[in-house]
Design a protein around this motif. Structure first.
Motif: not given
Length: 326
Positions: A240-245
């Protein structure tokens, strides 16, 4: 200029053997504007008397005695009563280098930062009893919130453990440790980080973390499954908030599930199928993730041979084991 007050929160429960070393390391810090909050969580082994004696001898010690409610409960009470601009946590069987707080405050003040993270050194009865690096220069890195969460999930430079870090108290706004659960640090570290604006990592040892063989975290206990739920929750949080990780979150799920499988009694292997299921779901991602630690990637490869063979190889020490962050 007046130095900012630092609140040092020390939950205490039956650590008579180690509590004095812990308290001495805090009292003799080179930074002198400290408020030491001892939360005696119902000790009955003599730790409570040691805390009382230290309070009588040191005017900056606040002693809170309560019925046993667990580590989270004790830490939360410490947060509530803390008057400091900054907060740090020390577990009562661990201890600090003499200049940790001074150096941590310097980083926060000079950089107008909210969190600074130091390296931890694992110590035990037979290894790393004391360790002091000879080099005088250390590196300081500014990290984004997302990068900090990612690093804590990969556990290469640091983990999510609450100690070994200095925080602005505001970072805990609307955040508390979950009561009655274990792996409580894993449950909230990412949320604390997202409450911060500026975060730094210093590659200097700032905390001595004692590994005890009798600890709940070093043998199988169904309470440890809490960590797997937290890790899965973190994956959803990242979606939801940090799709890159997300890959880092998957690696952490694999790590937690792996260690549950490795530590589990043989007769329970088929009882907790969903734990092995998480190993299987995430192993390909870990195997081909260059950021994952070598030991996780080896375990991911071995897992294709089945959990019995994986456990056999690991427990016969054919795989090199490394110390991991809490």
């Amino acid at each position: 200029m007046k130095k900012p007050l630092v609140s040092v929160i020390v939950p205490v429960y039956n650590q008579k053997e180690y509590i004095e070393k812990c308290l001495e390391s805090i009292i003799h810090q080179t930074y002198d504007n400290l408020e030491i909050i001892l939360v005696d969580d119902g000790s009955d082994d003599g730790s409570e008397r040691i805390c009382f004696n230290y309070k009588n001898k040191n005017s900056n010690i606040i002693l809170i005695q309560k019925i046993n409610g667990g580590l989270s409960s004790a830490r939360n009470i410490g947060i509530e009563v803390a008057n400091g601009e900054y907060i740090t946590f020390v577990d009562s069987d661990d201890y600090l280098p003499i200049n940790f707080i001074q150096e941590a405050v310097n980083v926060l003040e000079k950089n107008k930062a909210d969190i600074v993270i130091f390296k931890m050194l694992f110590v035990g009865e037979t290894f790393n009893k004391e360790y002091i690096r000879s080099r005088k220069k250390y590196n300081l890195y500014q990290l984004s919130a997302e990068k900090t969460i990612e690093e804590s999930l990969y556990q290469r430079r640091f983990g999510c453990c609450a100690p070994g870090k200095l925080y602005k108290k505001e970072c805990f706004f609307n955040i508390r440790f979950p009561i009655g659960k274990v792996s409580e640090d894993l449950a909230i570290f990412h949320k604390i980080v997202d409450n911060a604006n500026r975060i730094f990592f210093c590659d200097k040892i700032g905390y001595y973390y004692r590994q005890q063989p009798k600890s709940i975290m070093h043998k199988f206990n169904k309470k440890r499954i809490d960590a797997l739920y937290w890790a899965i929750e973190i994956e959803n949080y990242c979606i939801n908030l940090h799709p890159n990780i997300i890959n880092a979150a998957k690696c952490r799920i694999f790590n937690v599930a792996l260690h549950l499988i490795l530590d589990m009694p043989k007769e329970d292997l088929n009882k907790y199928f969903f734990i092995w299921e998480q190993v299987c779901i995430n192993r390909l991602n870990v195997l081909f993730n260059s950021r994952a630690r070598k030991r996780e990637r080896i375990a991911a490869c071995l897992s294709f041979l089945g959990k019995q063979f994986l456990r056999f190889l690991w427990n016969t020490k054919l795989v090199v084991k490394q110390k991991v962050y809490k």
